[in-house]
Design an enzyme around this catalytic site. Sequence first.
Site, PDB file in Angstrom:
ATOM      1  N   GLY A  13       0.782  -1.234   0.000  1.00  0.00           N
ATOM      2  CA  GLY A  13       0.000   0.000   0.000  1.00  0.00           C
ATOM      3  C   GLY A  13       0.811   1.280   0.000  1.00  0.00           C
ATOM      4  CG  ASN A  15       2.403   3.316  -5.627  1.00  0.00           C
ATOM      5  OD1 ASN A  15       2.780   4.322  -6.219  1.00  0.00           O
ATOM      6  ND2 ASN A  15       3.101   2.189  -5.598  1.00  0.00           N
ATOM      7  CG  LEU A  86      -1.178  -8.402  -8.084  1.00  0.00           C
ATOM      8  CD1 LEU A  86      -0.299  -9.511  -7.517  1.00  0.00           C
ATOM      9  CD2 LEU A  86      -0.413  -7.607  -9.128  1.00  0.00           C
ATOM     10  CG  ASN A 103      -2.753  -0.815 -13.078  1.00  0.00           C
ATOM     11  OD1 ASN A 103      -2.612  -0.842 -11.854  1.00  0.00           O
ATOM     12  ND2 ASN A 103      -2.113  -1.648 -13.888  1.00  0.00           N
ATOM     13  CG  HIS A 105       3.109  -2.274 -15.621  1.00  0.00           C
ATOM     14  ND1 HIS A 105       2.693  -3.504 -15.141  1.00  0.00           N
ATOM     15  CD2 HIS A 105       4.277  -2.499 -16.275  1.00  0.00           C
ATOM     16  CE1 HIS A 105       3.561  -4.431 -15.515  1.00  0.00           C
ATOM     17  NE2 HIS A 105       4.525  -3.855 -16.195  1.00  0.00           N
ATOM     18  CG  ASP A 146      -0.086  -4.565 -17.500  1.00  0.00           C
ATOM     19  OD1 ASP A 146      -0.693  -3.921 -16.632  1.00  0.00           O
ATOM     20  OD2 ASP A 146       0.666  -5.511 -17.241  1.00  0.00           O
TER      21      ASP A 146
HETATM   22  C1  GRF Z   1       3.700  -0.946  -7.646  1.00  0.00           C
HETATM   23  O1  GRF Z   1       4.943  -1.304  -8.116  1.00  0.00           O
HETATM   24  C2  GRF Z   1       2.784  -0.647  -8.799  1.00  0.00           C
HETATM   25  O2  GRF Z   1       3.451  -0.169  -9.925  1.00  0.00           O
HETATM   26  C3  GRF Z   1       2.183  -1.992  -9.095  1.00  0.00           C
HETATM   27  O3  GRF Z   1       2.036  -2.600  -7.845  1.00  0.00           O
HETATM   28  C4  GRF Z   1       3.012  -2.097  -6.941  1.00  0.00           C
HETATM   29  C5  GRF Z   1       2.309  -1.696  -5.685  1.00  0.00           C
HETATM   30  O4  GRF Z   1       3.207  -1.380  -4.669  1.00  0.00           O
HETATM   31  N1  GRF Z   1       0.961  -1.875  -9.844  1.00  0.00           N
HETATM   32  P1  GRF Z   1       2.700  -0.783  -3.285  1.00  0.00           P
HETATM   33  O5  GRF Z   1       1.842  -1.833  -2.608  1.00  0.00           O
HETATM   34  O6  GRF Z   1       1.956   0.467  -3.579  1.00  0.00           O
HETATM   35  O7  GRF Z   1       3.964  -0.506  -2.528  1.00  0.00           O
END
Ligand code: GRF
Length: 190
Positions: A13, A15, A86, A103, A105, A146
Amino acid sequence: MNKQIAIFASGSGSNAKHLMQHFAEHKMFHVTAVFTNKTEAGVVSIAQEHRIPCFHFDNKAFQTGEKVLAKLQDLKIDYIVLAGFLRKIPTNIIQAYSDKIINIHPSLLPKHGGQNMYGKRVHEAVLASGDQESGITIHLVNEEYDKGRIIAQHHCPVLPSTTLEELMQSVQALEHQYYKLAIEKFMLHV
Ligand code: GRF
Protein backbone atom coordinates in the site's frame (compact mmCIF):
# COMPACT_ATOMS: atom_id res chain seq x y z
CA MET A 1 -17.06 19.13 -9.35
CA ASN A 2 -16.53 16.81 -6.43
CA LYS A 3 -15.31 13.34 -7.38
CA GLN A 4 -15.04 10.22 -5.29
CA ILE A 5 -12.12 7.83 -5.70
CA ALA A 6 -11.94 4.19 -4.62
CA ILE A 7 -8.48 2.66 -4.31
CA PHE A 8 -8.13 -1.07 -5.01
CA ALA A 9 -5.01 -2.58 -3.46
CA SER A 10 -3.78 -5.92 -2.21
CA GLY A 11 -0.19 -5.22 -1.21
CA SER A 12 1.91 -3.09 1.09
CA GLY A 13 0.00 0.00 0.00
CA SER A 14 2.87 2.45 -0.36
CA ASN A 15 1.30 3.99 -3.47
CA ALA A 16 -2.12 4.02 -1.82
CA LYS A 17 -0.58 5.90 1.12
CA HIS A 18 0.81 8.61 -1.16
CA LEU A 19 -2.57 8.95 -2.84
CA MET A 20 -4.42 9.22 0.48
CA GLN A 21 -1.98 11.88 1.68
CA HIS A 22 -2.17 13.84 -1.55
CA PHE A 23 -5.96 13.88 -1.75
CA ALA A 24 -6.55 14.32 2.01
CA GLU A 25 -6.98 18.08 1.77
CA HIS A 26 -8.04 18.23 -1.85
CA LYS A 27 -10.98 20.46 -2.70
CA MET A 28 -12.26 18.42 -5.65
CA PHE A 29 -11.20 14.81 -5.25
CA HIS A 30 -11.61 12.49 -2.27
CA VAL A 31 -10.41 8.99 -1.53
CA THR A 32 -13.71 7.65 -0.28
CA ALA A 33 -12.93 3.97 0.14
CA VAL A 34 -10.31 1.27 -0.15
CA PHE A 35 -11.23 -2.12 -1.57
CA THR A 36 -9.02 -5.12 -0.96
CA ASN A 37 -9.10 -8.87 -1.42
CA LYS A 38 -6.54 -9.36 1.40
CA THR A 39 -7.47 -8.69 5.01
CA GLU A 40 -3.80 -8.77 6.03
CA ALA A 41 -2.62 -6.33 3.34
CA GLY A 42 -0.60 -3.32 4.52
CA VAL A 43 -3.09 -1.04 2.85
CA VAL A 44 -5.74 -1.96 5.46
CA SER A 45 -3.88 -0.28 8.35
CA ILE A 46 -2.91 2.65 6.13
CA ALA A 47 -6.59 3.21 5.34
CA GLN A 48 -7.40 3.05 9.07
CA GLU A 49 -4.74 5.69 9.82
CA HIS A 50 -6.40 7.95 7.27
CA ARG A 51 -9.89 7.10 8.54
CA ILE A 52 -10.89 5.78 5.15
CA PRO A 53 -13.30 2.83 5.17
CA CYS A 54 -11.86 -0.40 3.84
CA PHE A 55 -14.03 -3.03 2.17
CA HIS A 56 -12.92 -6.60 1.85
CA PHE A 57 -14.11 -9.05 -0.79
CA ASP A 58 -13.02 -12.56 -1.61
CA ASN A 59 -11.58 -13.50 -4.94
CA LYS A 60 -14.39 -15.87 -5.84
CA ALA A 61 -17.12 -13.28 -5.27
CA PHE A 62 -15.07 -10.75 -7.20
CA GLN A 63 -15.21 -12.86 -10.37
CA THR A 64 -18.80 -11.81 -11.02
CA GLY A 65 -18.13 -8.26 -9.80
CA GLU A 66 -21.76 -7.81 -8.76
CA LYS A 67 -21.36 -7.11 -5.04
CA VAL A 68 -18.34 -4.88 -5.52
CA LEU A 69 -20.05 -2.95 -8.31
CA ALA A 70 -23.14 -2.45 -6.13
CA LYS A 71 -20.94 -1.13 -3.30
CA LEU A 72 -19.07 1.21 -5.65
CA GLN A 73 -22.36 2.59 -6.92
CA ASP A 74 -23.78 2.83 -3.40
CA LEU A 75 -20.77 4.94 -2.41
CA LYS A 76 -21.15 7.03 -5.59
CA ILE A 77 -17.59 6.29 -6.64
CA ASP A 78 -16.51 8.14 -9.80
CA TYR A 79 -13.02 6.72 -10.32
CA ILE A 80 -11.27 3.49 -9.42
CA VAL A 81 -7.53 3.71 -8.89
CA LEU A 82 -5.54 0.48 -8.77
CA ALA A 83 -2.48 0.56 -6.55
CA GLY A 84 -0.93 -2.87 -6.46
CA PHE A 85 -4.09 -4.80 -7.29
CA LEU A 86 -3.44 -7.96 -9.26
CA ARG A 87 -6.85 -9.50 -9.91
CA LYS A 88 -8.50 -9.02 -13.25
CA ILE A 89 -11.31 -6.45 -13.07
CA PRO A 90 -14.62 -8.09 -14.06
CA THR A 91 -16.27 -6.95 -17.28
CA ASN A 92 -19.32 -5.42 -15.60
CA ILE A 93 -17.10 -3.10 -13.54
CA ILE A 94 -14.99 -2.20 -16.58
CA GLN A 95 -18.14 -1.34 -18.51
CA ALA A 96 -19.69 0.65 -15.67
CA TYR A 97 -16.40 2.54 -15.21
CA SER A 98 -15.31 2.86 -18.80
CA ASP A 99 -12.18 5.09 -18.96
CA LYS A 100 -12.49 5.66 -15.22
CA ILE A 101 -10.21 2.91 -13.94
CA ILE A 102 -6.55 3.87 -13.67
CA ASN A 103 -3.57 1.59 -13.05
CA ILE A 104 0.15 2.02 -12.59
CA HIS A 105 2.68 -0.44 -13.96
CA PRO A 106 6.36 -0.44 -12.95
CA SER A 107 7.85 -0.50 -16.46
CA LEU A 108 7.59 1.38 -19.72
CA LEU A 109 4.65 -0.41 -21.32
CA PRO A 110 4.21 -2.10 -23.71
CA LYS A 111 7.52 -3.53 -22.52
CA HIS A 112 7.42 -6.00 -19.66
CA GLY A 113 3.67 -6.01 -19.11
CA GLY A 114 0.91 -8.60 -19.22
CA GLN A 115 -0.50 -11.25 -16.94
CA ASN A 116 1.92 -12.38 -14.22
CA MET A 117 4.26 -9.46 -14.84
CA TYR A 118 4.30 -7.76 -11.47
CA GLY A 119 6.68 -6.98 -8.62
CA LYS A 120 10.30 -8.11 -8.90
CA ARG A 121 9.61 -10.05 -12.08
CA VAL A 122 9.15 -6.85 -14.05
CA HIS A 123 12.47 -5.42 -12.93
CA GLU A 124 14.31 -8.71 -13.47
CA ALA A 125 12.94 -8.76 -17.02
CA VAL A 126 14.15 -5.19 -17.59
CA LEU A 127 17.66 -6.05 -16.40
CA ALA A 128 17.73 -9.29 -18.41
CA SER A 129 16.64 -7.46 -21.56
CA GLY A 130 19.55 -5.02 -21.45
CA ASP A 131 17.19 -2.02 -21.70
CA GLN A 132 18.95 1.25 -20.97
CA GLU A 133 15.94 2.75 -19.28
CA SER A 134 12.88 1.78 -17.31
CA GLY A 135 10.18 3.71 -15.52
CA ILE A 136 6.48 3.78 -14.86
CA THR A 137 3.35 3.73 -16.98
CA ILE A 138 0.03 5.12 -15.81
CA HIS A 139 -2.79 3.82 -17.97
CA LEU A 140 -6.51 3.22 -18.21
CA VAL A 141 -7.75 -0.30 -17.59
CA ASN A 142 -9.54 -2.32 -20.22
CA GLU A 143 -10.20 -6.03 -20.47
CA GLU A 144 -6.62 -6.95 -21.35
CA TYR A 145 -3.80 -6.82 -18.83
CA ASP A 146 -1.72 -3.64 -19.20
CA LYS A 147 -3.17 -2.76 -22.62
CA GLY A 148 -5.38 0.26 -21.84
CA ARG A 149 -4.66 3.77 -23.10
CA ILE A 150 -1.49 5.26 -21.66
CA ILE A 151 -1.97 8.49 -19.70
CA ALA A 152 1.61 9.15 -18.62
CA GLN A 153 5.07 7.63 -18.55
CA HIS A 154 8.15 8.63 -16.56
CA HIS A 155 11.61 7.27 -17.17
CA CYS A 156 14.72 6.40 -15.18
CA PRO A 157 18.08 5.25 -16.53
CA VAL A 158 19.28 1.66 -16.28
CA LEU A 159 23.08 1.38 -16.32
CA PRO A 160 25.09 -1.81 -16.76
CA SER A 161 25.92 -1.53 -13.04
CA THR A 162 22.29 -1.00 -11.89
CA THR A 163 21.24 -3.68 -9.40
CA LEU A 164 17.74 -5.09 -8.95
CA GLU A 165 17.42 -3.25 -5.64
CA GLU A 166 18.48 0.07 -7.17
CA LEU A 167 16.09 -0.32 -10.08
CA MET A 168 13.18 -1.14 -7.76
CA GLN A 169 13.96 1.94 -5.66
CA SER A 170 14.22 4.26 -8.67
CA VAL A 171 10.93 3.05 -10.09
CA GLN A 172 9.16 3.25 -6.73
CA ALA A 173 10.39 6.84 -6.29
CA LEU A 174 8.81 7.69 -9.66
CA GLU A 175 5.57 5.98 -8.63
CA HIS A 176 5.31 7.93 -5.40
CA GLN A 177 6.13 11.22 -7.10
CA TYR A 178 4.00 10.97 -10.23
CA TYR A 179 1.01 8.65 -9.75
CA LYS A 180 -1.04 11.16 -7.76
CA LEU A 181 -0.20 13.96 -10.20
CA ALA A 182 -1.12 11.94 -13.27
CA ILE A 183 -4.42 10.88 -11.70
CA GLU A 184 -5.25 14.43 -10.72
CA LYS A 185 -4.37 15.81 -14.15
CA PHE A 186 -6.43 13.11 -15.87
CA MET A 187 -9.50 13.70 -13.69
CA LEU A 188 -9.27 17.45 -14.24
CA HIS A 189 -9.23 17.14 -18.02
CA VAL A 190 -11.91 14.55 -18.75
C1 GRF B 1 3.70 -0.95 -7.65
O1 GRF B 1 4.94 -1.30 -8.12
C2 GRF B 1 2.78 -0.65 -8.80
O2 GRF B 1 3.45 -0.17 -9.92
C3 GRF B 1 2.18 -1.99 -9.09
O3 GRF B 1 2.04 -2.60 -7.84
C4 GRF B 1 3.01 -2.10 -6.94
C5 GRF B 1 2.31 -1.70 -5.69
O4 GRF B 1 3.21 -1.38 -4.67
N1 GRF B 1 0.96 -1.88 -9.84
P1 GRF B 1 2.70 -0.78 -3.29
O5 GRF B 1 1.84 -1.83 -2.61
O6 GRF B 1 1.96 0.47 -3.58
O7 GRF B 1 3.96 -0.51 -2.53
